[in-house]
Design a protein around this motif. Structure first.
Motif, PDB file in Angstrom:
ATOM      1  N   ASP A  13       0.813  -1.214   0.000  1.00 32.97           N
ATOM      2  CA  ASP A  13       0.000   0.000   0.000  1.00 32.97           C
ATOM      3  C   ASP A  13       0.845   1.263   0.000  1.00 32.97           C
ATOM      4  OD1 ASP A  13       1.069  -0.093   2.506  1.00 32.97           O
ATOM      5  OD2 ASP A  13      -0.825   0.145   3.593  1.00 32.97           O
ATOM      6  N   SER A  14       2.178   1.124  -0.135  1.00 31.14           N
ATOM      7  CA  SER A  14       3.016   2.312  -0.047  1.00 31.14           C
ATOM      8  C   SER A  14       4.002   2.450  -1.209  1.00 31.14           C
ATOM      9  CB  SER A  14       3.799   2.315   1.269  1.00 31.14           C
ATOM     10  OG  SER A  14       4.602   1.156   1.378  1.00 31.14           O
ATOM     11  N   ALA A  15       3.809   1.685  -2.270  1.00 31.58           N
ATOM     12  CA  ALA A  15       4.684   1.823  -3.434  1.00 31.58           C
ATOM     13  C   ALA A  15       4.038   1.176  -4.648  1.00 31.58           C
ATOM     14  CB  ALA A  15       6.053   1.196  -3.172  1.00 31.58           C
ATOM     15  N   VAL A  16       4.501   1.579  -5.804  1.00 35.19           N
ATOM     16  CA  VAL A  16       4.074   0.981  -7.064  1.00 35.19           C
ATOM     17  C   VAL A  16       5.297   0.949  -7.974  1.00 35.19           C
ATOM     18  CG1 VAL A  16       3.357   3.212  -7.997  1.00 35.19           C
ATOM     19  CG2 VAL A  16       2.415   1.126  -8.982  1.00 35.19           C
ATOM     20  N   THR A  17       5.430  -0.094  -8.772  1.00 37.96           N
ATOM     21  CA  THR A  17       6.520  -0.153  -9.730  1.00 37.96           C
ATOM     22  C   THR A  17       5.956  -0.062 -11.142  1.00 37.96           C
ATOM     23  OG1 THR A  17       8.468  -1.402 -10.455  1.00 37.96           O
ATOM     24  CG2 THR A  17       6.546  -2.686  -9.852  1.00 37.96           C
ATOM     25  N   PHE A  44       2.486  14.533  -8.585  1.00 36.79           N
ATOM     26  CA  PHE A  44       1.233  13.866  -8.233  1.00 36.79           C
ATOM     27  C   PHE A  44       1.042  13.864  -6.720  1.00 36.79           C
ATOM     28  CE2 PHE A  44       2.189  11.423 -12.257  1.00 36.79           C
ATOM     29  CZ  PHE A  44       1.148  11.973 -12.991  1.00 36.79           C
ATOM     30  N   PRO A  45      -0.141  14.186  -6.228  1.00 37.02           N
ATOM     31  CA  PRO A  45      -0.397  14.103  -4.786  1.00 37.02           C
ATOM     32  C   PRO A  45      -0.186  12.679  -4.275  1.00 37.02           C
ATOM     33  CG  PRO A  45      -2.157  15.307  -5.894  1.00 37.02           C
ATOM     34  CD  PRO A  45      -1.314  14.688  -6.982  1.00 37.02           C
ATOM     35  N   GLY A  46       0.530  12.552  -3.178  1.00 37.24           N
ATOM     36  CA  GLY A  46       0.759  11.243  -2.577  1.00 37.24           C
ATOM     37  C   GLY A  46       2.061  10.583  -2.979  1.00 37.24           C
ATOM     38  N   VAL A  47       2.775  11.133  -3.991  1.00 35.38           N
ATOM     39  CA  VAL A  47       4.065  10.568  -4.393  1.00 35.38           C
ATOM     40  C   VAL A  47       5.160  11.138  -3.493  1.00 35.38           C
ATOM     41  CG1 VAL A  47       5.812  10.461  -6.208  1.00 35.38           C
ATOM     42  CG2 VAL A  47       3.398  10.132  -6.774  1.00 35.38           C
ATOM     43  N   ILE A  48       5.924  10.262  -2.861  1.00 35.85           N
ATOM     44  CA  ILE A  48       6.968  10.676  -1.927  1.00 35.85           C
ATOM     45  C   ILE A  48       8.339  10.703  -2.587  1.00 35.85           C
ATOM     46  CG2 ILE A  48       8.169  10.075   0.224  1.00 35.85           C
ATOM     47  CD1 ILE A  48       5.554   8.779   1.172  1.00 35.85           C
ATOM     48  N   GLU A  49       8.659   9.633  -3.322  1.00 36.06           N
ATOM     49  CA  GLU A  49      10.008   9.489  -3.875  1.00 36.06           C
ATOM     50  C   GLU A  49       9.981   8.488  -5.010  1.00 36.06           C
ATOM     51  OE1 GLU A  49      14.517   8.357  -2.254  1.00 36.06           O
ATOM     52  OE2 GLU A  49      12.745   7.671  -1.162  1.00 36.06           O
ATOM     53  N   VAL A  64      -1.638   6.825   3.113  1.00 37.39           N
ATOM     54  CA  VAL A  64      -2.868   7.475   3.571  1.00 37.39           C
ATOM     55  C   VAL A  64      -3.325   8.545   2.588  1.00 37.39           C
ATOM     56  CG1 VAL A  64      -3.938   8.830   5.408  1.00 37.39           C
ATOM     57  CG2 VAL A  64      -2.317   7.012   5.994  1.00 37.39           C
ATOM     58  N   GLY A  65      -2.376   9.353   2.100  1.00 33.89           N
ATOM     59  CA  GLY A  65      -2.751  10.498   1.280  1.00 33.89           C
ATOM     60  C   GLY A  65      -2.929  10.205  -0.194  1.00 33.89           C
ATOM     61  N   ALA A  66      -2.405   9.092  -0.695  1.00 33.60           N
ATOM     62  CA  ALA A  66      -2.501   8.798  -2.130  1.00 33.60           C
ATOM     63  C   ALA A  66      -3.833   8.148  -2.475  1.00 33.60           C
ATOM     64  CB  ALA A  66      -1.353   7.873  -2.542  1.00 33.60           C
ATOM     65  N   GLU A  67      -4.454   8.609  -3.559  1.00 28.32           N
ATOM     66  CA  GLU A  67      -5.642   7.947  -4.104  1.00 28.32           C
ATOM     67  C   GLU A  67      -5.138   6.923  -5.114  1.00 28.32           C
ATOM     68  OE1 GLU A  67      -9.179  10.315  -5.011  1.00 28.32           O
ATOM     69  OE2 GLU A  67      -8.004  12.089  -4.452  1.00 28.32           O
ATOM     70  N   HIS A  68      -5.012   5.696  -4.643  1.00 29.38           N
ATOM     71  CA  HIS A  68      -4.267   4.691  -5.389  1.00 29.38           C
ATOM     72  C   HIS A  68      -4.805   4.430  -6.793  1.00 29.38           C
ATOM     73  CE1 HIS A  68      -2.609   4.155  -1.419  1.00 29.38           C
ATOM     74  NE2 HIS A  68      -1.751   3.262  -1.857  1.00 29.38           N
ATOM     75  N   SER A  69      -6.087   4.223  -6.942  1.00 27.30           N
ATOM     76  CA  SER A  69      -6.624   3.876  -8.258  1.00 27.30           C
ATOM     77  C   SER A  69      -6.423   5.011  -9.251  1.00 27.30           C
ATOM     78  CB  SER A  69      -8.110   3.520  -8.148  1.00 27.30           C
ATOM     79  OG  SER A  69      -8.850   4.608  -7.619  1.00 27.30           O
ATOM     80  N   LYS A  70      -6.648   6.247  -8.814  1.00 28.35           N
ATOM     81  CA  LYS A  70      -6.458   7.398  -9.703  1.00 28.35           C
ATOM     82  C   LYS A  70      -4.973   7.568 -10.046  1.00 28.35           C
ATOM     83  CE  LYS A  70     -10.467  10.146  -8.249  1.00 28.35           C
ATOM     84  NZ  LYS A  70     -10.914  11.444  -7.677  1.00 28.35           N
ATOM     85  N   LEU A  71      -4.116   7.348  -9.048  1.00 32.46           N
ATOM     86  CA  LEU A  71      -2.690   7.513  -9.276  1.00 32.46           C
ATOM     87  C   LEU A  71      -2.149   6.441 -10.219  1.00 32.46           C
ATOM     88  CD1 LEU A  71      -0.145   9.073  -8.669  1.00 32.46           C
ATOM     89  CD2 LEU A  71       0.155   7.711  -6.596  1.00 32.46           C
TER      90      LEU A  71
END
Length: 244
Positions: A13-17, A44-49, A64-71
């Motif tokens: 829930d905290s990264a995507v490749t 993009f909102p919710g992207v940290i690094e 918490v802050g990322a809207e995963h499906s939209k992102l």
């Protein structure tokens, strides 16, 4: 482009490749680097690094802050329209003391390939290497462009620790070590240049997309080079286009 790529894969829930291929090659890596830049510019909102690798970009998210499906959808759209960036990095000349106490495996590696240590050094220092990624240890620099005549299987039993600054060969790659770490790669030389220095700006010297040339140095010059670079001094670098 292969219809399978680019593809977006969740990593918890905290990264995507975001993958751009299934092989190590320059064009795929150029797409990764271009996409890394595009994501950072998009903010993009919710992207940290973002962390570029050989063939994919790992995007760390705020769970918490990322809207995963939209992102995920936004990343997929951006990836499909991102073109490779060519020749955007810097070229570095890295001094290396080869062999002896500085590269304990050089003689054995050269013998494995039926050549002298001097021939192996000549081949290794004649190539221009591409920085494909930085990772494993802070600042550890993975390089493509090794002369195929030097490609060597990794050690059957890895060493538990090798010094920082080790220049090594593992398979079809070469690398610049950063901090003391375990390794199954063959140690052929050492550089006093610090890939990673926590008190320097930038902390990490090399970036994906940079190029590296190795410059053989004499063992008797090590102390002088170590005094200069050991304190974190950075190498001068040129834009790849300027140094081509």
């Amino acid at each position: 482009m292969n219809s399978r790529y680019p593809r977006v894969l969740p990593c918890g829930d905290s990264a995507v490749t975001v993958e751009f291929g299934d092989a190590i090659d320059e064009t795929t890596n150029e797409k990764v680097i271009a996409f890394d830049l595009a994501v950072r510019r998009a903010k993009f909102p919710g992207v940290i690094e973002c962390v570029p690798t050989y063939r994919s970009l790992l995007v760390h998210l705020d769970p918490v802050g990322a809207e995963h499906s939209k992102l995920y959808a936004a990343l997929q759209r951006l990836a499909r329209k991102t073109d490779p960036i060519r020749g955007s990095g810097r070229r570095w000349r890295v001094p290396v003391v080869y062999g002896g106490l500085f590269g304990k495996d050089l003689d054995a590696l050269a013998g494995f390939h039926g050549m002298s240590p001097e021939q192996a050094v000549q081949l290794h220092s004649a190539s221009i290497y591409r920085v494909y990624m930085v990772g494993f240890m802070p600042g550890f620099t993975y390089l493509g462009g090794l002369d195929p005549r030097l490609a060597t299987p990794r050690l059957k039993t890895p060493r538990t620790s090798v010094p920082g600054g080790s220049i090594s060969i593992g398979g079809a790659q070469s690398a610049i070590g950063s901090t003391p770490s375990p390794s199954g790669w063959h140690l052929i030389g050492s550089t006093p240049v610090r890939c990673y220095h926590p008190d320097r700006d930038p902390i990490f010297l090399f970036e994906a997309g940079d190029e590296v040339e190795f410059e053989p140095a004499a063992a008797e010059d090590w102390e002088k080079l170590e005094r200069h670079f050991g304190s974190g001094h950075a190498l001068p670098a040129a834009n790849i286009h300027d140094s081509a």
